[in-house]
Write a protein that holds these residues in place. Sequence first.
Motif, PDB file in Angstrom:
ATOM      1  N   GLY A 222       0.810  -1.212   0.000  1.00  0.00           N
ATOM      2  CA  GLY A 222       0.000   0.000   0.000  1.00  0.00           C
ATOM      3  C   GLY A 222       0.843   1.260   0.000  1.00  0.00           C
ATOM      4  N   LEU A 223       1.894   1.262   0.830  1.00  0.00           N
ATOM      5  CA  LEU A 223       2.769   2.428   0.885  1.00  0.00           C
ATOM      6  C   LEU A 223       3.482   2.657  -0.440  1.00  0.00           C
ATOM      7  CD1 LEU A 223       4.348   1.977   4.439  1.00  0.00           C
ATOM      8  CD2 LEU A 223       2.786   3.790   3.723  1.00  0.00           C
ATOM      9  N   TYR A 224       3.914   1.557  -1.057  1.00  0.00           N
ATOM     10  CA  TYR A 224       4.609   1.692  -2.343  1.00  0.00           C
ATOM     11  C   TYR A 224       3.659   2.212  -3.415  1.00  0.00           C
ATOM     12  CZ  TYR A 224       7.298   0.569  -6.513  1.00  0.00           C
ATOM     13  OH  TYR A 224       7.961   0.646  -7.711  1.00  0.00           O
ATOM     14  N   SER A 225       2.418   1.735  -3.402  1.00  0.00           N
ATOM     15  CA  SER A 225       1.436   2.198  -4.384  1.00  0.00           C
ATOM     16  C   SER A 225       1.182   3.694  -4.247  1.00  0.00           C
ATOM     17  CB  SER A 225       0.124   1.425  -4.212  1.00  0.00           C
ATOM     18  OG  SER A 225       0.323   0.039  -4.424  1.00  0.00           O
ATOM     19  N   LEU A 226       1.255   4.190  -3.001  1.00  0.00           N
ATOM     20  CA  LEU A 226       1.007   5.611  -2.755  1.00  0.00           C
ATOM     21  C   LEU A 226       2.219   6.487  -3.053  1.00  0.00           C
ATOM     22  CD1 LEU A 226      -0.991   5.380   0.614  1.00  0.00           C
ATOM     23  CD2 LEU A 226      -1.901   6.023  -1.623  1.00  0.00           C
ATOM     24  N   THR A 227       3.403   5.955  -2.773  1.00  0.00           N
ATOM     25  CA  THR A 227       4.601   6.797  -2.834  1.00  0.00           C
ATOM     26  C   THR A 227       5.523   6.499  -4.007  1.00  0.00           C
ATOM     27  OG1 THR A 227       5.898   5.279  -1.463  1.00  0.00           O
ATOM     28  CG2 THR A 227       4.567   6.953  -0.318  1.00  0.00           C
ATOM     29  N   ASP A 228       5.426   5.303  -4.550  1.00  0.00           N
ATOM     30  CA  ASP A 228       6.332   4.851  -5.615  1.00  0.00           C
ATOM     31  C   ASP A 228       7.787   4.938  -5.166  1.00  0.00           C
ATOM     32  OD1 ASP A 228       6.712   3.744  -8.174  1.00  0.00           O
ATOM     33  OD2 ASP A 228       7.219   5.699  -9.027  1.00  0.00           O
TER      34      ASP A 228
ATOM     35  N   TYR B 126       5.602 -14.741  -3.762  1.00  0.00           N
ATOM     36  CA  TYR B 126       5.082 -14.464  -5.106  1.00  0.00           C
ATOM     37  C   TYR B 126       5.749 -13.217  -5.691  1.00  0.00           C
ATOM     38  CZ  TYR B 126       1.824 -12.469  -8.523  1.00  0.00           C
ATOM     39  OH  TYR B 126       1.279 -11.878  -9.652  1.00  0.00           O
ATOM     40  N   LEU B 127       5.852 -12.165  -4.893  1.00  0.00           N
ATOM     41  CA  LEU B 127       6.498 -10.931  -5.368  1.00  0.00           C
ATOM     42  C   LEU B 127       8.002 -11.134  -5.545  1.00  0.00           C
ATOM     43  CD1 LEU B 127       4.710  -8.177  -3.242  1.00  0.00           C
ATOM     44  CD2 LEU B 127       4.325  -8.748  -5.641  1.00  0.00           C
ATOM     45  N   LEU B 128       8.629 -11.850  -4.636  1.00  0.00           N
ATOM     46  CA  LEU B 128      10.058 -12.100  -4.743  1.00  0.00           C
ATOM     47  C   LEU B 128      10.381 -12.918  -5.995  1.00  0.00           C
ATOM     48  CD1 LEU B 128      10.877 -12.942  -1.016  1.00  0.00           C
ATOM     49  CD2 LEU B 128      11.560 -10.881  -2.250  1.00  0.00           C
ATOM     50  N   GLY B 129       9.414 -13.734  -6.429  1.00  0.00           N
ATOM     51  CA  GLY B 129       9.604 -14.550  -7.623  1.00  0.00           C
ATOM     52  C   GLY B 129       9.307 -13.828  -8.919  1.00  0.00           C
ATOM     53  N   GLY B 130       9.007 -12.535  -8.839  1.00  0.00           N
ATOM     54  CA  GLY B 130       8.766 -11.744 -10.045  1.00  0.00           C
ATOM     55  C   GLY B 130       7.321 -11.440 -10.313  1.00  0.00           C
ATOM     56  N   GLY B 131       6.453 -11.769  -9.368  1.00  0.00           N
ATOM     57  CA  GLY B 131       5.024 -11.493  -9.547  1.00  0.00           C
ATOM     58  C   GLY B 131       4.717 -10.011  -9.511  1.00  0.00           C
ATOM     59  N   THR B 132       3.567  -9.646 -10.078  1.00  0.00           N
ATOM     60  CA  THR B 132       3.121  -8.249 -10.085  1.00  0.00           C
ATOM     61  C   THR B 132       1.730  -8.146  -9.482  1.00  0.00           C
ATOM     62  OG1 THR B 132       2.201  -8.462 -12.313  1.00  0.00           O
ATOM     63  CG2 THR B 132       4.481  -7.695 -12.132  1.00  0.00           C
ATOM     64  N   LEU B 133       1.395  -6.941  -9.055  1.00  0.00           N
ATOM     65  CA  LEU B 133       0.095  -6.642  -8.462  1.00  0.00           C
ATOM     66  C   LEU B 133      -0.301  -5.239  -8.892  1.00  0.00           C
ATOM     67  CD1 LEU B 133       0.720  -7.870  -4.790  1.00  0.00           C
ATOM     68  CD2 LEU B 133      -0.857  -8.934  -6.415  1.00  0.00           C
ATOM     69  N   PRO B 134      -1.560  -4.846  -8.698  1.00  0.00           N
ATOM     70  CA  PRO B 134      -1.917  -3.455  -8.961  1.00  0.00           C
ATOM     71  C   PRO B 134      -1.007  -2.516  -8.159  1.00  0.00           C
ATOM     72  CG  PRO B 134      -3.894  -4.758  -8.645  1.00  0.00           C
ATOM     73  CD  PRO B 134      -2.738  -5.659  -8.331  1.00  0.00           C
ATOM     74  N   GLY B 135      -0.396  -1.581  -8.829  1.00  0.00           N
ATOM     75  CA  GLY B 135       0.565  -0.694  -8.192  1.00  0.00           C
ATOM     76  C   GLY B 135       1.993  -1.199  -8.281  1.00  0.00           C
ATOM     77  N   ILE B 136       2.157  -2.475  -8.667  1.00  0.00           N
ATOM     78  CA  ILE B 136       3.487  -3.058  -8.871  1.00  0.00           C
ATOM     79  C   ILE B 136       3.467  -3.703 -10.252  1.00  0.00           C
ATOM     80  CG2 ILE B 136       5.296  -4.538  -7.899  1.00  0.00           C
ATOM     81  CD1 ILE B 136       3.754  -4.596  -5.295  1.00  0.00           C
ATOM     82  N   GLU B 137       3.554  -2.876 -11.280  1.00  0.00           N
ATOM     83  CA  GLU B 137       3.416  -3.369 -12.646  1.00  0.00           C
ATOM     84  C   GLU B 137       4.661  -4.113 -13.132  1.00  0.00           C
ATOM     85  OE1 GLU B 137       2.543  -0.303 -11.701  1.00  0.00           O
ATOM     86  OE2 GLU B 137       0.354  -0.573 -11.824  1.00  0.00           O
ATOM     87  N   ASP B 138       5.832  -3.774 -12.574  1.00  0.00           N
ATOM     88  CA  ASP B 138       7.085  -4.409 -12.989  1.00  0.00           C
ATOM     89  C   ASP B 138       7.624  -5.271 -11.858  1.00  0.00           C
ATOM     90  OD1 ASP B 138       7.158  -3.025 -15.499  1.00  0.00           O
ATOM     91  OD2 ASP B 138       7.791  -1.227 -14.388  1.00  0.00           O
ATOM     92  N   PRO B 139       8.371  -6.332 -12.186  1.00  0.00           N
ATOM     93  CA  PRO B 139       9.007  -7.132 -11.130  1.00  0.00           C
ATOM     94  C   PRO B 139       9.856  -6.247 -10.223  1.00  0.00           C
ATOM     95  CG  PRO B 139       9.171  -8.254 -13.242  1.00  0.00           C
ATOM     96  CD  PRO B 139       8.628  -6.880 -13.532  1.00  0.00           C
ATOM     97  N   MET B 140       9.954  -6.613  -8.966  1.00  0.00           N
ATOM     98  CA  MET B 140      10.676  -5.808  -7.985  1.00  0.00           C
ATOM     99  C   MET B 140      12.169  -5.803  -8.275  1.00  0.00           C
ATOM    100  SD  MET B 140       8.710  -7.106  -4.532  1.00  0.00           S
ATOM    101  CE  MET B 140       9.481  -5.903  -3.463  1.00  0.00           C
TER     102      MET B 140
END
Length: 396
Positions: A37-43, A107-121
């Motif tokens: 949530g924080l990342y989605s708000l602040t990028d 899931y995110l560590l493996g390259g997954g994406t979510l709304p607000g996280i369009e690119d792998p971390m």
Amino acid sequence: MTIEATVDGTAIQWRDRKRYLWIIGAIVPLVPVAMWGLYSLTDSTLAWYFGPFFVFVIIPIVDLVVGRDSENPPEEILEQLEDDRYYRWITYAFIPLQVTGLIWGAYLLGGGTLPGIEDPMTVAQKIGLALGLGMVAGIGINTAHELGHKKEEYERWFARAALAQTFYGHFFIEHNRGHHVRVATPEDPASGRLGETVWEFMPRTVTGSLKSAWELEKKRFARLKTSHWSVKNDVLNAWAFSIVLWGGLMIAFGWQIFPYLVLQAIAGIWLLESVNYLEHYGMKRQKLESGRYERVNPSHSWNSNNIGTNVLLYHLQRHSDHHANPTRRYQALRDFKQAPVLPTGYAGMIVLSWVPQIWRGVMDRKVVDHYDGDLSRANVHPRMAKRYARKYGVAA
């Protein structure tokens, strides 16, 4: 909710003012989701480091601002208080949330994406997420500690499940059958010595606890006259939990997550063992004429009534009562006036321990005063004995 009891015709009433605050401890596993949530708000990549910020900045500030609660439940209502299943469900809720948060993080560590996280971390973001998962894992070990002391078998299995994330399942054996026997003695790998830095303590406690757990299981199987290389060996079946969990995550999300699983485990173990370091720092039970150590009493554990960390760690800071009554549930643990008191809660004290000079400046005098200047009664790191004798002008 008010608990009532009648003793000799006298009505006794007591209300737990922290009753609904305990829920905060159960939602800690959602901290990694808060990062999303924080990342989605602040990028901002810094959002992924919210986990350590929560534990080592927010909680110590809460401890200082909110203050302390030294109120004890009356002896007459302890049984009713322990029987209130509301408190148990709070600890039970932690486990599925912990596992769900770990899967989500993997899931995110493996390259997954979510709304607000369009690119792998990025690697920096993954490190932050892994540290956040580690903070949850460390507090999860504390939840395992609470459940692992209970008599109900299913609660002890919950404890094993909580420990699987950090590959630290042997803690269940060593803590119950090792630490609680040797606590506040030079022989205990989980009791910090006066003058020992947390950096020295870590390798000693991690290796010592593992060795102790293995030896305890070997002795148990020797008494049964059978091999300890068995699926019934609690060290081996605890590790099997972790192998299944980590293996499943890597099958689902890729072997690339392995370094981050290791990182979060190290962070969780560090958090746990940092607490062990300060809980009995410098405390020592005295030897009797028989050669055995005296019974554990309130003077052998550092206590704190700071509300923030107590809520986060299920009253772990009322540590003297825990050692006096290991099976007592957290909501019923009491404060002892004769127990030594830390300047602030565990979270803040962990931060102090990172800089040995500051830690010693705060804590060493407290240990000296606790023993009225007689350091022969303290658990002193051997290499520091003469130095303390010169510094404080006391017996060593």
